[in-house]
Motif scaffolding. Structure first.
Motif, short mmCIF file in Angstrom:
data_model
loop_
_atom_site.label_atom_id
_atom_site.label_comp_id
_atom_site.label_asym_id
_atom_site.label_seq_id
_atom_site.Cartn_x
_atom_site.Cartn_y
_atom_site.Cartn_z
N THR A 30 0.81 -1.22 0.00
CA THR A 30 0.00 0.00 0.00
C THR A 30 0.84 1.27 0.00
N SER A 31 2.14 1.16 -0.22
CA SER A 31 2.97 2.36 -0.22
C SER A 31 2.65 3.27 -1.39
N ASN A 32 2.15 2.69 -2.48
CA ASN A 32 1.77 3.45 -3.66
C ASN A 32 0.25 3.50 -3.75
N PRO A 33 -0.37 4.68 -3.60
CA PRO A 33 -1.84 4.76 -3.63
C PRO A 33 -2.44 4.24 -4.93
N PHE A 34 -1.73 4.46 -6.05
CA PHE A 34 -2.25 3.98 -7.34
C PHE A 34 -2.30 2.46 -7.36
N ILE A 35 -1.27 1.81 -6.81
CA ILE A 35 -1.25 0.35 -6.72
C ILE A 35 -2.32 -0.13 -5.75
N SER A 36 -2.52 0.61 -4.65
CA SER A 36 -3.56 0.25 -3.67
C SER A 36 -4.93 0.22 -4.31
N LEU A 37 -5.17 1.15 -5.23
CA LEU A 37 -6.44 1.19 -5.95
C LEU A 37 -6.68 -0.12 -6.70
N PHE A 38 -5.66 -0.61 -7.40
CA PHE A 38 -5.81 -1.83 -8.17
C PHE A 38 -5.80 -3.07 -7.28
N ILE A 39 -5.18 -2.97 -6.10
CA ILE A 39 -5.26 -4.07 -5.14
C ILE A 39 -6.71 -4.29 -4.71
N GLY A 40 -7.40 -3.19 -4.36
CA GLY A 40 -8.80 -3.30 -3.97
C GLY A 40 -9.66 -3.83 -5.09
N LEU A 41 -9.38 -3.40 -6.33
CA LEU A 41 -10.13 -3.88 -7.49
C LEU A 41 -9.93 -5.37 -7.69
N LEU A 42 -8.67 -5.80 -7.66
CA LEU A 42 -8.35 -7.20 -7.95
C LEU A 42 -8.89 -8.13 -6.87
N ILE A 43 -8.70 -7.76 -5.62
CA ILE A 43 -9.18 -8.62 -4.53
C ILE A 43 -10.69 -8.78 -4.58
N THR A 44 -11.42 -7.68 -4.82
CA THR A 44 -12.88 -7.75 -4.87
C THR A 44 -13.34 -8.56 -6.08
N ALA A 45 -12.65 -8.43 -7.20
CA ALA A 45 -13.00 -9.23 -8.38
C ALA A 45 -12.75 -10.71 -8.13
N ILE A 46 -11.68 -11.03 -7.40
CA ILE A 46 -11.37 -12.43 -7.10
C ILE A 46 -12.37 -13.00 -6.11
N ILE A 47 -12.63 -12.26 -5.03
CA ILE A 47 -13.50 -12.76 -3.98
C ILE A 47 -14.97 -12.66 -4.38
N GLN A 48 -15.29 -11.73 -5.28
CA GLN A 48 -16.67 -11.50 -5.72
C GLN A 48 -17.56 -11.03 -4.58
N SER A 49 -17.00 -10.23 -3.70
CA SER A 49 -17.78 -9.65 -2.61
C SER A 49 -17.06 -8.43 -2.06
N SER A 50 -17.62 -7.26 -2.29
CA SER A 50 -17.00 -6.05 -1.76
C SER A 50 -17.09 -6.02 -0.24
N SER A 51 -18.13 -6.66 0.32
CA SER A 51 -18.27 -6.72 1.77
C SER A 51 -17.11 -7.50 2.39
N THR A 52 -16.76 -8.64 1.78
CA THR A 52 -15.68 -9.45 2.30
C THR A 52 -14.34 -8.75 2.15
N SER A 53 -14.08 -8.17 0.98
CA SER A 53 -12.81 -7.47 0.78
C SER A 53 -12.70 -6.26 1.70
N THR A 54 -13.81 -5.55 1.92
CA THR A 54 -13.80 -4.42 2.83
C THR A 54 -13.50 -4.86 4.25
N SER A 55 -14.06 -6.00 4.66
CA SER A 55 -13.80 -6.51 6.01
C SER A 55 -12.34 -6.89 6.17
N MET A 56 -11.72 -7.41 5.11
CA MET A 56 -10.29 -7.71 5.16
C MET A 56 -9.48 -6.43 5.36
N ILE A 57 -9.85 -5.38 4.64
CA ILE A 57 -9.15 -4.10 4.76
C ILE A 57 -9.35 -3.52 6.16
N VAL A 58 -10.58 -3.63 6.69
CA VAL A 58 -10.86 -3.15 8.04
C VAL A 58 -9.99 -3.86 9.06
#
Length: 373
Positions: A30-58
């Protein structure tokens, strides 16, 4: 509804089987905000749940591993990643050219809306911390200074998870599970759309147009209500795709409904977060403010509101001519580009660490035995 949620959970489970460590291995870059953006996109696309990916981030923010401000670009990316479901559903209409053109437009208009919104808010967050300041101030106002952080975890798919694990153990083949899940998802959405259409309108297109989609603000309102009711934007935004494909509603009406769905899903998350940790409340507020600002920018102004609609129509015409365009769009946008950028960033960081170690060795030769000099 149960089959829909089961299919979503199966898709995420099958992707995790392909690479179980992918989310854990990339979420801390997460040192690069631009990369962090795509990390959130990729993880949510893989998991298929924004709720689950958000809980991981939390959980990671609450543990102190990353700063809250560093996690905000990941939340933005998760908003884009969660739109994959409706785009996948639109591919089920590929056999009919006209229906596919309208369906793929309804599927990607949600994508384009969130992509445009990220293009607006990401620079503002990066330079001025607009979402950080808004969510922090609102969190302090809601919780107060004496709020005690609770050590709780988000739990999702309580009904479907045992079934997914049981079948996954019997059939540990992720490709087969993913294909089967997509078939179930497409069938469930079509059946759910037909059932809702008949039960709500009695099969009358005029009733649907008059009472639910008669004006942009009316369709926006019902998007909020329905999504808050079923507690899943994936359900409502996917069900609306067959309505557009079969000409029951227009793409413009679909778009305002989707904006309402974005608000509806944040209300549920915010209520749930109030019983979790302070980090959970802040993350939920970021999600709320992100979508609320998007509504304030696009909904009141017809000219601005028409931009993602025109983009979606153009892409629909392209997909009608070249059927593979829809598949290529999904692979490139949700997987190839994010994964390539994240992998490149990991290699770059690894090389930089090696260079730092070499420099340390060169600068301090006197601290090592002569045999190593």
């Amino acid at each position: 509804m149960f089959l829909f949620l089961l299919a979503i959970d199966f898709i995420g489970y099958s992707f995790r089987l392909l690479n179980k460590d992918i989310a854990e291995s990339i979420i801390n870059l997460t040192s690069n905000p631009f990369i962090s953006l795509f990390i959130g996109l990729l993880i949510t696309a893989i998991i298929q749940s924004s709720s689950t990916s958000t809980s991981m981030i939390v959980a990671i923010v609450a543990s102190g591993s990353i700063e809250f401000s560093d996690a905000i670009p990941m939340i933005m990316g998760a908003n884009i990643g969660t739109t994959l479901t409706s785009t996948l559903v639109s591919l089920s209409f590929i056999t009919n050219r006209d229906e596919f053109r309208k369906a793929i437009g309804a599927g990607v208009v949600h994508d384009f809306f969130n992509i445009l919104l990220v293009a607006i808010l990401f620079p503002l967050e990066y330079n001025y911390g607009i979402l950080t300041n808004l969510s922090s101030a609102a969190s302090n106002f809601i919780l107060g200074a004496d709020y005690v952080v609770q050590d709780n975890e988000f739990r999702y798919f309580l009904l479907t998870k045992p079934i997914v694990i049981f079948i996954g153990n019997l059939l540990p083949y992720p490709i087969i599970l993913a294909i089967s899940s997509f078939v179930i998802l497409a069938l469930a959405v079509k059946f759910l759309a037909q059932t809702l259409y008949k039960s709500i309108t009695g099969g009358s297109r005029e009733f649907l147009q008059k009472y639910f989609f008669g004006s942009p603000y009316r369709s926006f309102f019902w998007g909020v209500v329905f999504t808050a009711g079923v507690q899943s934007s994936s359900v409502t935004t996917s069900v609306i795709v067959p309505f557009v494909a079969t000409r029951k509603i227009s793409l413009k009406q679909c778009f305002t409904f989707i904006m309402g769905a974005n608000i509806g899903t944040t209300i549920t998350a915010l209520i749930a977060a109030l019983f979790k940790s302070e980090a959970a409340v802040s993350i939920a507020l970021v999600h709320l403010f992100f979508n609320l600002i998007g509504v304030l920018i696009f909904l009141p102004f017809p000219i601005i509101r028409s931009i993602p609609v025109k983009m979606a129509k153009s892409f629909g015409r392209l997909a009608m001519k070249f059927r593979l365009a829809g598949f290529i769009y999904i692979i490139v946008t949700f997987f190839l580009v994010p994964f390539a950028l994240i992998s490149f960033n990991r290699e770059d960081r690894s090389d930089s660490k090696q260079m730092e170690k070499i420099e340390e060795i060169r600068k301090e030769p006197q601290n090592r035995p002569d045999s190593l000099i």
